[in-house]
Structures are given as structure tokens and as C-alpha cells.
Write a protein that holds these residues in place. Structure first.
Motif: not given
Length: 279
Positions: A68-69, A73-75, A126-128
Motif C-alpha cells: 500500500l505504501f 508513492i507511485v500514485q 497518507g499511510m500514517l
């Protein structure tokens, strides 16, 4: 000027820029295509490997967060890269130039490193927020949403700063916060107004199509129903692309005024009213 009138005025002013450079629509089109490809690239292997079954059972293994992380990043990079190209080209037009699609991509490629760095920062935030939100309930999720909103406000001008000033991602975030506080405060209205206007357009299309759907279904005209669905989907896609382009143009104009540069496309009071001074 009330919020609706101001929003409509902002849309018309941004539309004049888009009318002068219709090729600016290329950037949200390419961004949408690339975003879809990235999503499929990450989702299909996860689906085939059975990783989604763990997620559906509310079990989140470490590999899920890692994938997901990387996806974030790519998105984010795809989106920020396309937005930087759009804002860069729009800035040229706002300064009186005549940009091309190549000019926009040239600007984005020249800031490849900072865009990638900002993508990593945004992905981390966003991940956090997602991890905390998945473990929160009620007021906790509301608090996470507010933090996310504050982050979006603080980074509102990062893309045009990256496109124009050529500084690093952390400095760009600091610069964005400083520019917003310096002039008009922290609460942004105008961008939400653009969303409201386009939301009303979509709502109106749905209202108009409902009785047509009813008549077609009643008459058992299946091909007519399919044709209407296709037309609506294409219209919704076009509306989304135009809204994305207008948002990029509006952001570029906000930055122009924040750094005391003027443009003939936007009235100064119109941009200033897009912010509410903090009491």
C-alpha cells in the motif's frame, strides 16, 4: 459576493484560461490513464495472490502495508507530476505566454527529484493517517479527517511552488504554509466552490436522466438504456477532466497573487475573497 456567485466567477475566469489553452486538458487525461494503470498494476497481483482475502477479514499483514505504501508513492508521483506539468503550463499562460504540452512536461521533468521527494512525504502522511484511521472509531476518525484536511490546506500551494521556484519538497511545504498565512489566512473556500458547482452539474444531469431512464425501461428499449448509460459515463468523465484542469489553473492563479504577480485573467478581489481571514 456570496459563495455561489464567487465560485461561479472563479469557474468562468479559469475557463477563460482553459479556453485559451485547450491542450491543458491533456494533463488530467494522461494523469487519469496513468492512475488507472498504476491501480491495476498493484491491485491485480494482490487479488491473484489472495491478499485481499486477509483485508476483507480485517487482518492487515505487514506486506499489505508495504504494498500500500509503494502504491501511494507511485500514485502520488503520477498525480503530482501531471499537476506540476499542468500548473507550469498554466503559469506560462497567466504570465502572458503561449504554452504547449511540451512546455508543461519540460517543467515537470526539470523538477523530477523534488516531485518524487514530495510524493514520498505525501505517501508517508497518507499511510500514517490510514493506519491510525483503521484502528480508530467515532471521534478518532473525525480527528484523523481533520488532520488530513489541515494537511491538504497546508500543502495547497506546493505544486505551483515546485513548478516555479525549483526548491526541495520540505522547503516547498514550508513555503506553502508561509504564503497562505502571509496574505489571506488558512481557510480556503474557492476550491470547494468549484467542486460544489460541478457537483450541481452532475446532480442536474442525473435528475434529467432519471425520467428518460424510466421511459426507456418502460418501453423495453434496452439499447436506448445502454446508450444513455454510455453517454452519461462519458459526460461524467469529461466533467471530471474539466474540473481537474480548472482546479490546476485556479491553484496557479492563487500562487501568482500570493507572490505578488498579477494576471489579466483573474480579478485580484476575486482571488482574495477565496480565503477567509482567520479570527
Amino acid at each position: 459576493m456570496n459563495r455561489f456567485s464567487r465560485s461561479w466567477a472563479l469557474i468562468k475566469a479559469s475557463a477563460r484560461v482553459l479556453a485559451a489553452d485547450k491542450e491543458l486538458l491533456v494533463f488530467p487525461i494522461l494523469s487519469s490513464i496513468a492512475t488507472l494503470i498504476v491501480t491495476l498494476t498493484f491491485a491485480v497481483p494482490l487479488l491473484l495472490s489472495g491478499g485481499l482475502s486477509s483485508v476483507s477479514q480485517n487482518r492487515f499483514p505487514a506486506i499489505y502495508y508495504l504494498v500500500l505504501f509503494l502504491f501511494y508513492i507511485v500514485q502520488y508521483f503520477v498525480i503530482f507530476f501531471a499537476n506540476t506539468a499542468l500548473v507550469g503550463a498554466a503559469t506560462i499562460r497567466l504570465k502572458g505566454g503561449d504554452p504547449t504540452v511540451g512546455d508543461g512536461f519540460r517543467i515537470a521533468f526539470s523538477h523530477f527529484g523534488p516531485i518524487l521527494g514530495y510524493s514520498v512525504i505525501a505517501a508517508t502522511v497518507g499511510m500514517l493517517l490510514r493506519m491510525v484511521s483503521e484502528r480508530s472509531r467515532g471521534l478518532g476518525r473525525i480527528l484523523i479527517s481533520l488532520i488530513g484536511f489541515a494537511w491538504n490546506v497546508a500543502t495547497f500551494l506546493v505544486v505551483p511552488i515546485l513548478a516555479v521556484e525549483g526548491i526541495g519538497p520540505i522547503q516547498a511545504i514550508q513555503r506553502s504554509v508561509a504564503l497562505l498565512k502571509k496574505t489571506w489566512g488558512e481557510q480556503i473556500i474557492g476550491n470547494f466552490g468549484v467542486g460544489v458547482i460541478f457537483g450541481l452539474i452532475i446532480f442536474g444531469l442525473i435528475l434529467i436522466s432519471l425520467p428518460i431512464f424510466y421511459l426507456l425501461i418502460t418501453a423495453k428499449l434496452i439499447m436506448g438504456v445502454v446508450a444513455l448509460v454510455v453517454i452519461l459515463v462519458l459526460l461524467f468523465i469529461l466533467i471530471g477532466l474539466v474540473q481537474s484542469a480548472l482546479n490546476g489553473i485556479y491553484t496557479a492563479a492563487i500562487y501568482q497573487f500570493a507572490v505578488d504577480e498579477r494576471t489579466v485573467f483573474f480579478d485580484e478581489s476575486m482571488i482574495r475573497d477565496a480565503f477567509v481571514e482567520r479570527r
